[in-house]
Design a protein around this motif. Structure first.
Motif, PDB file in Angstrom:
ATOM      1  N   ALA A 323       0.713  -1.302  -0.001  1.00  0.00           N
ATOM      2  CA  ALA A 323      -0.141   0.203   0.007  1.00  0.00           C
ATOM      3  C   ALA A 323       0.935   1.291  -0.051  1.00  0.00           C
ATOM      4  O   ALA A 323       0.492   2.143  -0.585  1.00  0.00           O
ATOM      5  N   SER A 324       1.992   1.113   0.761  1.00  0.00           N
ATOM      6  CA  SER A 324       2.955   2.451   0.897  1.00  0.00           C
ATOM      7  C   SER A 324       3.582   2.440  -0.583  1.00  0.00           C
ATOM      8  O   SER A 324       3.671   3.598  -1.151  1.00  0.00           O
ATOM      9  N   VAL A 325       4.004   1.543  -1.154  1.00  0.00           N
ATOM     10  CA  VAL A 325       4.504   1.729  -2.583  1.00  0.00           C
ATOM     11  C   VAL A 325       3.484   2.272  -3.591  1.00  0.00           C
ATOM     12  O   VAL A 325       3.792   3.274  -4.323  1.00  0.00           O
ATOM     13  N   ARG A 326       2.358   1.797  -3.295  1.00  0.00           N
ATOM     14  CA  ARG A 326       1.144   2.232  -4.365  1.00  0.00           C
ATOM     15  C   ARG A 326       1.134   3.691  -4.041  1.00  0.00           C
ATOM     16  O   ARG A 326       0.791   4.431  -5.081  1.00  0.00           O
ATOM     17  N   SER A 327       0.996   4.198  -2.868  1.00  0.00           N
ATOM     18  CA  SER A 327       0.777   5.527  -2.562  1.00  0.00           C
ATOM     19  C   SER A 327       1.962   6.391  -3.028  1.00  0.00           C
ATOM     20  O   SER A 327       1.512   7.579  -3.561  1.00  0.00           O
ATOM     21  N   ALA A 328       3.058   6.049  -2.968  1.00  0.00           N
ATOM     22  CA  ALA A 328       4.095   6.664  -3.271  1.00  0.00           C
ATOM     23  C   ALA A 328       4.177   6.870  -4.912  1.00  0.00           C
ATOM     24  O   ALA A 328       4.522   7.909  -5.402  1.00  0.00           O
ATOM     25  N   ILE A 329       3.859   5.664  -5.640  1.00  0.00           N
ATOM     26  CA  ILE A 329       3.745   5.860  -6.978  1.00  0.00           C
ATOM     27  C   ILE A 329       2.703   6.887  -7.733  1.00  0.00           C
ATOM     28  O   ILE A 329       2.727   7.467  -8.396  1.00  0.00           O
ATOM     29  N   GLU A 330       1.439   6.645  -6.952  1.00  0.00           N
ATOM     30  CA  GLU A 330       0.303   7.575  -7.342  1.00  0.00           C
ATOM     31  C   GLU A 330       0.758   8.914  -7.062  1.00  0.00           C
ATOM     32  O   GLU A 330       0.181   9.919  -7.690  1.00  0.00           O
ATOM     33  N   GLY A 331       1.322   9.146  -5.779  1.00  0.00           N
ATOM     34  CA  GLY A 331       1.898  10.571  -5.489  1.00  0.00           C
ATOM     35  C   GLY A 331       2.788  11.189  -6.451  1.00  0.00           C
ATOM     36  O   GLY A 331       2.871  12.298  -6.769  1.00  0.00           O
ATOM     37  N   LEU A 332       3.658  10.239  -7.264  1.00  0.00           N
ATOM     38  CA  LEU A 332       4.409  10.648  -8.197  1.00  0.00           C
ATOM     39  C   LEU A 332       3.957  11.496  -9.226  1.00  0.00           C
ATOM     40  O   LEU A 332       4.727  12.368  -9.955  1.00  0.00           O
ATOM     41  N   GLY A 333       2.794  11.372  -9.824  1.00  0.00           N
ATOM     42  CA  GLY A 333       2.499  11.709 -10.596  1.00  0.00           C
ATOM     43  C   GLY A 333       1.531  13.203 -10.181  1.00  0.00           C
ATOM     44  O   GLY A 333       0.968  13.861 -11.180  1.00  0.00           O
ATOM     45  N   ARG A 334       1.408  13.532  -9.123  1.00  0.00           N
ATOM     46  CA  ARG A 334       0.865  14.729  -8.740  1.00  0.00           C
ATOM     47  C   ARG A 334       1.647  15.733  -8.016  1.00  0.00           C
ATOM     48  O   ARG A 334       1.481  16.821  -8.202  1.00  0.00           O
ATOM     49  N   VAL A 335       2.874  15.321  -7.674  1.00  0.00           N
ATOM     50  CA  VAL A 335       3.840  16.297  -7.244  1.00  0.00           C
ATOM     51  C   VAL A 335       4.456  16.955  -8.319  1.00  0.00           C
ATOM     52  O   VAL A 335       4.882  16.623  -9.139  1.00  0.00           O
ATOM     53  N   THR A 336       4.981  18.133  -8.107  1.00  0.00           N
ATOM     54  CA  THR A 336       5.742  18.814  -8.745  1.00  0.00           C
ATOM     55  C   THR A 336       7.267  19.281  -8.548  1.00  0.00           C
ATOM     56  O   THR A 336       8.164  19.419  -9.248  1.00  0.00           O
ATOM     57  N   SER A 337       7.495  19.460  -7.096  1.00  0.00           N
ATOM     58  CA  SER A 337       9.001  19.685  -6.889  1.00  0.00           C
ATOM     59  C   SER A 337       9.765  18.610  -7.045  1.00  0.00           C
ATOM     60  O   SER A 337       9.356  17.379  -6.697  1.00  0.00           O
ATOM     61  N   ASP A 338      10.952  18.755  -7.234  1.00  0.00           N
ATOM     62  CA  ASP A 338      11.862  17.655  -7.091  1.00  0.00           C
ATOM     63  C   ASP A 338      12.156  16.758  -5.757  1.00  0.00           C
ATOM     64  O   ASP A 338      12.429  15.809  -5.776  1.00  0.00           O
TER      65      ASP A 338
END
Length: 540
Positions: A323-338
């Motif tokens: 679940a943590s990996v999935r959340s991190a992967i989903e968040g990659l598409g929404r964040v903008t900062s490096d």
């Protein structure tokens, strides 16, 4: 390679022993157990029925003895007739035939019958007509023929009175005249009783041949009486054998059928619903088998339950990092900062590493028990093994990294030898040491010792951690136990280390337990107890 070869040789030897112990059933493979018991007991009765062969031999001996007696009687008659006056011979013959219940016929040299005791006096025996006798006699004669056929008795001719009574009508008379010696014959009378005859040449005024015939009904009566007694004994033994066989089959087959039905229900997947009868009142092999099957079923239930619990625990433990990996992967598409993107990638990397550790430990925990059951144990010096293991661990520690020190009190060589799998034992002790290090502070000290006490080898690991509450000292050895020291990063341990250690130790017929330190200092003490190898030296 050597261990694999030894393992192969052991399996081959076990298979050979199993083949020798399990001899194949060829002719009785399709028979039920009840049928086999009946067959064995009836076979014993059939061997008893072999007494009929003895009765046939007994009858033959009676006939041979009677014929020899007849020959001796004719010899004595010859001497008596030769010594008697001519006017006394008729009286002597009557007395002889009356005493022996026989018939005498005299034939001259020309073959004509000179005299007959039945013509000059009363008949001493009568040949009975079977047609005029009751049905019981017919049944007795039929039984005689049947038994003679079964035992293979020789076939004798039936007696028929010659229509012209001359010497040549009797083969024994012709034989006696030709040889000058006594001759005899065995025939069956019409009622199937032995009719015995003996012929002998006698010297009177002129040479004559005397024929003595005798209907030996007493031989038939004696043999039939013995056969009847033997038949009664066989019938009683047969009935007792059948009843005992059925009783034996009942006491053996019925519980076996109950056990077989229970085993079938277990095989069909209803193990939780099946109560395998333990038969506590039976102290024989059937009772032992019943209790062994009951224990085996209980062990199977526990193994099934353990497997289900393990699967549930695995599912629970894997869900969090996934679940943590999935959340991190989903968040990659929404964040903008490096910076945020790097943080999410770092979280995903840690979770993947955690998943890798979990999968490796789960794989190890799931197969260690099965692998131990197939491993060939060898002598292992625990002291030398721990010393090598700690040296390798020290070489892996990076210089300058805060790390608890590990002290080992090395025992004398040869005092801590056990029988086991060195690789597995090293894994178990390494897991215990790793657990002690994880709970000890960076400047702490982990003390490891190995000693021989009596017939046991004790491996003790003491740490400087917070210790273990008494209520948790058994729980720490359960799979996925999650009590970790404060400040430790989440996911660094799978919770399977001590569970794997306990499985390995118990697979070596040992125990592992947790307690307070013997020196009363803060911290926990984990003790591994293993059976020492026979013939080892006592520790100083």
């Amino acid at each position: 390679m050597k261990a694999e070869a030894q393992k192969h040789d052991r399996l081959k030897a076990d298979a050979s022993i199993a083949e020798q112990e399990e001899s194949p059933l060829v002719w009785s493979a399709r028979w039920s157990l009840t049928t086999r018991i009946l067959a064995v007991n009836i076979l014993a009765v059939a061997l008893l029925a072999g007494g009929f062969y003895y009765l046939d031999t007994y009858r033959s001996r009676l006939v041979d003895t009677r014929i020899e007696v007849m020959k001796d009687q004719l010899a004595m008659l010859d001497s008596a007739l030769e010594a008697a006056r001519p006017d006394q011979r008729a009286t002597l013959i009557r007395e002889f035939t009356a005493a022996t219940e026989s018939r005498l016929r005299f034939y001259g040299a020309d073959g004509r019958r000179v005299s007959d005791s039945f013509a000059s006096g009363p008949a001493t025996y009568t040949l009975r007509d079977p047609e005029l006798q009751p049905w019981k006699r017919d049944a007795a004669r039929a039984m005689d023929r049947g038994i003679d056929w079964i035992v293979g008795a020789p076939s004798y001719p039936d007696f028929e009175e010659p229509r012209i009574d001359r010497a040549e009508s009797w083969p024994e008379v012709v034989e006696a005249q030709a040889s000058g010696l006594a001759a005899s014959r065995f025939r069956y009378a019409p009622e199937r009783t032995p009719l015995l005859s003996a012929a002998r040449v006698v010297d009177l005024e002129t040479p004559q041949t005397v024929l003595m015939t005798l209907n030996a009904r007493d031989i038939t009566r004696t043999v039939r009486a013995e056969r009847f007694r033997l038949a009664v004994v066989i019938l009683v033994v047969l009935m007792a054998s059948v009843l005992l066989s059925l009783f034996l089959a009942r006491t053996i087959v019925r519980p076996l059928r109950r056990l077989a039905r229970a085993a079938v229900r277990v095989r069909l997947g209803r193990a939780r619903e099946v109560v395998v009868p333990r038969l506590p009142s039976r102290r024989d092999e059937i009772g032992t088998l019943a209790r062994a099957l009951s224990d085996m079923t209980q062990a199977l239930r526990e193994r099934i339950d353990a497997g289900e619990h393990f699967a549930a625990d695995v599912t629970h433990e894997l869900k969090n990092p996934i679940a943590s990996v999935r959340s991190a992967i989903e968040g990659l598409g929404r964040v903008t900062s490096d910076e945020q993107r790097a943080q999410l990638l770092r979280i995903a990397d840690e979770d993947v590493r955690r998943l890798d550790r979990l999968v490796s430990d789960i794989s190890e925990a799931s197969r260690v028990d099965a692998q131990l059951s197939r491993t060939l144990f060898e002598p292992v010096d625990v002291g030398i093994m721990i010393e090598s293991m700690l040296a390798a661990r020290a070489a892996r520690v990076e210089a300058g990294t805060p790390h608890p020190r590990v002290a080992f009190a090395r025992p004398r060589k040869g005092t801590t030898v056990v029988m086991g799998d060195g690789h597995r034992l090293e894994r178990a002790i390494d897991n215990v040491i790793d657990n002690a290090i994880s709970f000890s502070p960076a400047d702490g000290l982990v003390c490891v010792s190995a000693t021989r006490l009596g017939d046991e080898v004790h491996v003790k690991v003491d740490d400087d951690g917070p210790g273990i509450e008494p209520a948790q000292r058994d729980a720490i050895f359960r799979r996925f136990h999650s009590e970790r020291p404060p400040g430790e990063a989440f996911g660094r341990h799978s919770g399977l280390g001590l569970a794997i250690a306990r499985t390995i130790v118990e697979g070596h017929s040992g125990t592992i337990s947790a307690k307070d330190r013997d020196d009363a200092k803060p911290g926990a003490s984990l003790l591994i107890t293993l059976p020492a190898r026979d013939g080892g030296h006592e520790a100083a």
